[in-house]
Design a protein around this motif. Structure first.
Motif, short mmCIF file in Angstrom:
data_model
loop_
_atom_site.label_atom_id
_atom_site.label_comp_id
_atom_site.label_asym_id
_atom_site.label_seq_id
_atom_site.Cartn_x
_atom_site.Cartn_y
_atom_site.Cartn_z
N GLU A 121 11.34 10.75 -2.31
CA GLU A 121 10.48 10.22 -1.26
C GLU A 121 9.43 11.25 -0.87
O GLU A 121 9.72 12.45 -0.80
N PHE A 122 8.22 10.76 -0.60
CA PHE A 122 7.12 11.63 -0.21
C PHE A 122 6.29 10.95 0.88
O PHE A 122 6.20 9.72 0.93
N THR A 123 5.66 11.76 1.71
CA THR A 123 4.63 11.28 2.63
C THR A 123 3.35 12.04 2.30
O THR A 123 3.30 13.27 2.41
N ALA A 124 2.34 11.31 1.86
CA ALA A 124 1.08 11.93 1.47
C ALA A 124 0.30 12.40 2.70
O ALA A 124 0.62 12.05 3.84
N ARG A 125 -0.72 13.19 2.45
CA ARG A 125 -1.54 13.71 3.55
C ARG A 125 -2.14 12.61 4.40
O ARG A 125 -2.34 12.78 5.60
N ASP A 126 -2.44 11.47 3.76
CA ASP A 126 -3.05 10.38 4.52
C ASP A 126 -2.02 9.51 5.21
O ASP A 126 -2.36 8.47 5.80
N GLY A 127 -0.74 9.90 5.17
CA GLY A 127 0.32 9.17 5.84
C GLY A 127 1.00 8.13 4.99
O GLY A 127 1.99 7.52 5.42
N THR A 128 0.54 7.91 3.76
CA THR A 128 1.17 6.92 2.88
C THR A 128 2.56 7.40 2.45
O THR A 128 2.73 8.55 2.05
N ARG A 129 3.54 6.50 2.53
CA ARG A 129 4.90 6.82 2.08
C ARG A 129 5.07 6.29 0.67
O ARG A 129 4.84 5.11 0.39
N ASP A 357 12.79 -0.23 1.66
CA ASP A 357 12.20 0.28 2.90
C ASP A 357 13.20 0.89 3.87
O ASP A 357 12.85 1.76 4.67
N SER A 454 -2.76 13.42 -4.77
CA SER A 454 -3.58 12.89 -3.67
C SER A 454 -4.53 11.81 -4.16
O SER A 454 -5.04 11.02 -3.35
N GLN A 488 6.06 -0.98 -0.60
CA GLN A 488 5.52 -0.22 -1.73
C GLN A 488 4.54 -1.09 -2.52
O GLN A 488 4.85 -2.23 -2.87
#
Length: 647
Positions: A121-129, A357, A454, A488
């Motif tokens: 699991e990751f959370t990108a800089r823009d907040g996307t999971r 989710d 990214s 997703q």
């Protein structure tokens, strides 16, 4: 037609066309900052040093099993050692068929249930999971599943027909112009970096001259991919030709019968690793034929499945299902469905989308008041009956909990859903012949990487969704599967974040038997640091895609490395296993239960697939509950011979 290369197939490709990474059956995220001035502390996920520490210590110093133990107060109806797919499925079957309320405890050294079926699991800089797979990847060839596997999936609410019809975005790649195949040759092994892109239907003569291969290697490969040619004229029958192909490796076949030189062999060397766990130096030509590799069109081999094929070879030859039956987190979705069934409070929600989710609630896994408890971070140390196994009323299981305390739990029955070599060291109640059979099961070492990017602008500019790395560190590299499930979604803009998956089967490719290569590969894998493997990722992506604007400092947000030193279950294969397929098979002797104990896991079927693990759970629970009537499972490694026309 050129050879189908890993990761370079159009959407909707079948597994027979795509010799790609397994995982029956192959991870928890460790995020890293992009190109830090000083690398942060980073550790392996999956079978990390911490997860393996207790079992390795007990292996090296057996006396540690004799420490003072604290007795758990409750008597369990069933203790399951191993909370992977087989252990979870076994708990499901046992509760369903026991005919009464039962109390169960599952022990596993990992921090999250699922065994090799883990998610990243990751959370990108823009907040996307973003959620990806870190191990066991897909439900492969469901048309070949047993009645038991289909029944389990139905019980869990996993509706297979929804994957191709609803969840898999089959037009994503073509919609975004990611239609080129791409081969990458790295300068460390080929003298120069070369990204060779070509259309899927391009003839080898169009793209071979752009590779660093010598003219002789290019000519040899062009001939191999050329028109049908009978290179076995001295063998006059189909049976004789198939028998010959079962005795020789594919490397020997292309050298001896096609005259391929070292460069051509290097080009093809890794084509079988992702499916058979070894390169062409240790895969039979017969299995290579089943996998669709070139050189066989003029031999008149027919289409019937050959009994001498390895289990994976049989599945490749018989299976035609689209390769789309996977959750965004791979078979972690199946593991989560099993956890939800056993401990609903640990994974709230409902439906297939909810499996993706919903956050796991670790505190709910081991609630003392619950009838089923999953005790993570717990390593079994010893299993023994209280008295003679034939007449004992219960079994004692000693284990080390997450804090390192030695504890003992009592159970009326036990399911050992762990690796066979672990079973051989948990008890002294087995005959020497069975211990020897248990020790026969090696495992193929793997490393999977999940990279949070990214953006995917460089891939879009290059018009590729994956890279086939030729004789490099990594075997295959591909952008994430385009799945629409829960929240997703595949990204529609190249400026949006995306996950990238890299896979490597860690074997030396030295021509030795597959078991020896697995042991040597495990030593290699365990010697690598996180930083070394991370460097290979950054070097590959920069070298292959730098010309298209890829910048590792900017584009890589995080990396998770999933180490599976004990990865694929070893499958029986010619030419090494001359007893295959007639038997007797070591796994059949190894998996025999005794007293109140049964043995499961994919290794019990010598078959590295999620459905193999489920089948073995059904077989083992049937042994524990002889009066129950479980759905039918496949009794031998691989697809049921009756399904694929074998007797």
């Amino acid at each position: 037609m050129p050879l189908p290369l890993p990761g370079h197939a159009p959407d909707g490709i079948t597994r027979r066309d795509l010799v790609h990474g397994l995982g029956a059956a192959w991870c928890l995220p460790t995020a890293m900052a992009a190109e830090p001035a000083a690398p942060p502390a980073a550790t392996w996920q999956g079978q990390s040093d911490a997860a393996l520490a207790v079992s390795h210590a007990a292996r090296d110093a057996p006396a540690m099993r004799d420490g003072v133990v604290e007795l758990d107060p409750e008597m369990e109806d069933l203790v399951v050692v191993g909370a992977g797919l087989s252990g979870l499925a076994g708990a499901h079957w046992f509760r369903q068929h026991a005919g009464r309320p039962v109390r169960m405890l599952l022990l596993d050294p990992l921090q999250v249930p699922g065994g090799h079926a883990q998610r990243n699991e990751f959370t990108a800089r823009d907040g996307t999971r973003l959620i990806g797979y870190g191990g066991s990847q897909s439900l492969d060839s469901p048309s070949l599943f047993s009645a038991a596997t289909h029944a389990l999936l139905r019980d869990l609410g996993i509706e297979l027909h929804r994957f191709p019809a609803e969840f898999h975005d089959g037009t994503w790649a073509t919609r975004h112009g990611l239609t080129q195949r791409a081969l990458f040759f790295g300068r460390a092994r080929w003298g120069r970096d070369a990204l060779v892109r070509h259309a899927a239907d391009a003839a080898p003569s169009e793209w071979l001259p752009r590779t660093p291969l010598s003219p002789a290697a290019q000519a040899g490969l062009a001939a191999l991919w050329g028109g049908p040619r009978d290179v076995l004229p001295h063998l006059h029958t189909r049976q004789a030709r198939r028998a010959h192909l079962a005795r020789v490796t594919y490397e020997r076949f292309v050298r001896a019968h096609w005259g391929l030189d070292d460069g051509g062999v290097r080009f093809l060397a890794g084509e079988t690793r992702g499916y058979f766990g070894v390169g062409i130096d240790a895969t039979t030509a017969l299995d290579a034929w089943a996998a669709g590799l070139p050189g066989f069109d003029g031999l008149g081999l027919g289409e019937a499945v050959d009994p001498r094929l390895s289990p994976s070879g049989r599945q490749l030859k018989a299976g035609t299902d689209a390769y789309v039956y996977h959750f965004p987190d791979g078979n972690a979705g199946v593991a989560r469905a099993l956890v939800r069934s056993l401990v609903p409070e640990a994974l709230p929600g409902e439906g297939m989308a909810g499996l993706v989710d919903a956050p796991l609630v670790p505190a709910a896994l081991d609630n003392p008041a619950a009838p089923v408890r999953l005790r993570m971070g717990a390593t079994a140390l010893r299993v023994r009956h209280r008295g003679p196994p034939a007449s004992a009323e219960w079994v004692e299981i000693d284990y080390a909990d997450a804090s390192g305390r030695r504890r003992r739990v009592r159970a009326r029955q036990v399911l050992l859903a762990c690796w066979h070599r672990v079973v051989a060291r948990l008890t002294d109640e087995l005959p020497a012949a069975q211990v020897h059979a248990l020790d026969d099961q090696v495992k193929v070492p793997l490393v999977y990487a999940t990279v949070l990017l990214s953006n995917w602008r460089a891939w879009h500019r290059a018009s590729v969704r994956s890279l086939s790395v030729v004789d490099g560190f990594w075997d295959d590299v591909a952008l994430d599967f385009p799945m629409r499930m829960g929240r997703q979604r595949p990204p529609e803009s190249p400026d949006a974040p995306i996950l990238l998956h890299l896979g490597k089967v860690v074997v030396p490719g030295n021509g030795q038997p597959a078991r020896q290569q697995a042991a040597q590969g495990r030593a290699m894998l365990m010697s690598w640091s996180f930083a070394e493997v991370e460097a290979h990722i950054r070097e590959l992506l920069s070298s292959a895609l730098g010309a298209f604007g890829f910048d590792g400092r900017r584009d890589i947000e995080a990396i998770t490395l999933n180490r599976w030193a004990h990865g694929y279950a070893y499958e029986y294969m010619r030419p090494w296993d001359t007893f295959w397929p007639r038997g007797p098979l070591p796994c059949e002797q190894a998996r025999r239960g005794w007293g109140r104990v049964a043995i499961a896991n994919s290794v019990a079927g010598a078959y590295a697939y999620a459905h193999g693990a489920i089948d073995q759970a059904a077989r083992a629970v049937q042994a524990l509950l002889p009066h129950a009537r479980l759905p039918a499972w496949h009794p031998v490694p691989g697809p049921d011979p009756r399904q694929i026309g074998l007797t």
